[in-house]
Design an enzyme around this catalytic site. Structure first.
Site, PDB file in Angstrom:
ATOM      1  N   ASP A 105      52.816  21.460 -15.322  1.00 11.97           N
ATOM      2  CA  ASP A 105      52.665  22.842 -14.868  1.00 11.97           C
ATOM      3  C   ASP A 105      53.985  23.320 -14.267  1.00 11.97           C
ATOM      4  OD1 ASP A 105      50.013  22.593 -15.540  1.00 11.97           O
ATOM      5  OD2 ASP A 105      49.398  22.053 -13.505  1.00 11.97           O
TER       6      ASP A 105
HETATM    7  N1  URA Z   1      47.854  17.456 -14.024  1.00  9.57           N
HETATM    8  C1  URA Z   1      47.970  18.691 -13.518  1.00  9.57           C
HETATM    9  O1  URA Z   1      47.016  19.235 -12.968  1.00  9.57           O
HETATM   10  N2  URA Z   1      49.156  19.322 -13.619  1.00  9.57           N
HETATM   11  C2  URA Z   1      50.246  18.768 -14.179  1.00  9.57           C
HETATM   12  O2  URA Z   1      51.333  19.384 -14.224  1.00  9.57           O
HETATM   13  C3  URA Z   1      50.125  17.464 -14.707  1.00  9.57           C
HETATM   14  C4  URA Z   1      48.916  16.838 -14.614  1.00  9.57           C
END
Ligand code: URA
Length: 235
Positions: free
Chosen positions: A103
């Site tokens: 993310d």
């Molecule tokens: N899980 C998440 O919620 N976000 C990420 O960026 C990676 C794994």
């Protein structure tokens, strides 16, 4: 391989453009300027320079980036920077892709490659490459939450149960855990499923590969040994 084809394969532009820069005297190998586009090359351990910048021939590239916050894993980022802005055009011309996604607000180990087989090996849902995450949580982590995560939680619109292994409370609001799949927002949704909330997320490891001292925003080429470490499967 011909010099013009080698340059094209490394991301220096079209065959025509590569022919042109060769004829312009831009390429040096072993301190010798080579102006023949059809010069045959031995690719093993080949080092060459283009307009004075030195490069090593790589059939494929495998990169570990310590992703900073505020960067999206897409080429056309809309609300944030794109991780691809951290790489030069020569690398981008090779068709660099993210191996899975983090993310925009997640930091840590992100792999990138132009090798489709490697990408598939690490991201295929059946491959189960373990990934270690460390997080800061809104509420203090309880033992009941740890047990639920280890036991497995269900996530809306996903089939099966999502189990975390190696779950460790690092501090009152800090947790480390390993996940074995890679569904959308998996870690944040798993924490929400046990009644907590992720406030900061960091990926420390993929397979057995860790960040190895890279600062945020820094990247490195993986060695053959590190490529193997990243493919490690625990299950
Ligand atoms: N899980 C998440 O919620 N976000 C990420 O960026 C990676 C794994």
């Amino acid at each position: 391989m011909f010099l013009e084809k080698m340059l094209q394969s490394q991301g220096f532009g079209s065959r025509k453009y590569c022919q042109q820069i060769i004829k312009n005297g831009a390429i040096e190998i072993n301190s010798e300027v080579i102006t023949n586009p059809k010069q045959k090359l031995d690719l093993k351990d080949l080092v060459f320079s283009v307009y004075g910048h030195e490069y090593t021939y790589r059939e494929h590239v495998y990169i570990a980036l310590n992703k900073p916050k505020g960067y999206e894993c897409s080429h056309q980022a809309t609300h944030h920077f794109s991780v691809f802005e951290l790489f030069d055009e020569v690398l981008l011309n090779r068709g660099l892709q993210c191996v899975g996604r983090l993310d925009q607000d997640t930091t840590g180990l992100l792999l990138l490659t132009d090798d489709g087989q490697y990408l598939q090996a690490l991201t295929h849902p059946k491959k189960h490459v373990p990934k270690v995450y460390q997080m800061h949580t809104a509420d203090a982590v309880t033992m009941a939450q740890v047990e639920q995560l280890e036991h497995g939680v269900e996530l809306r619109n996903e089939s099966g149960v999502f189990v975390a292994t190696g779950v460790k409370i690092l501090a009152e609001h800090q947790l480390e855990m390993t996940v074995h799949q890679g569904v959308y927002h998996q870690v944040k949704r798993m924490l929400a499923a046990v009644g907590n909330k992720v406030e900061q997320l960091h990926r420390a490891k993929v397979g057995q590969l860790s960040l190895d001292g890279l600062d945020e925003g820094e990247w490195m080429y993986l060695t053959a040994e590190q490529i193997e470490q990243s493919k490690f499967r625990a299950l």
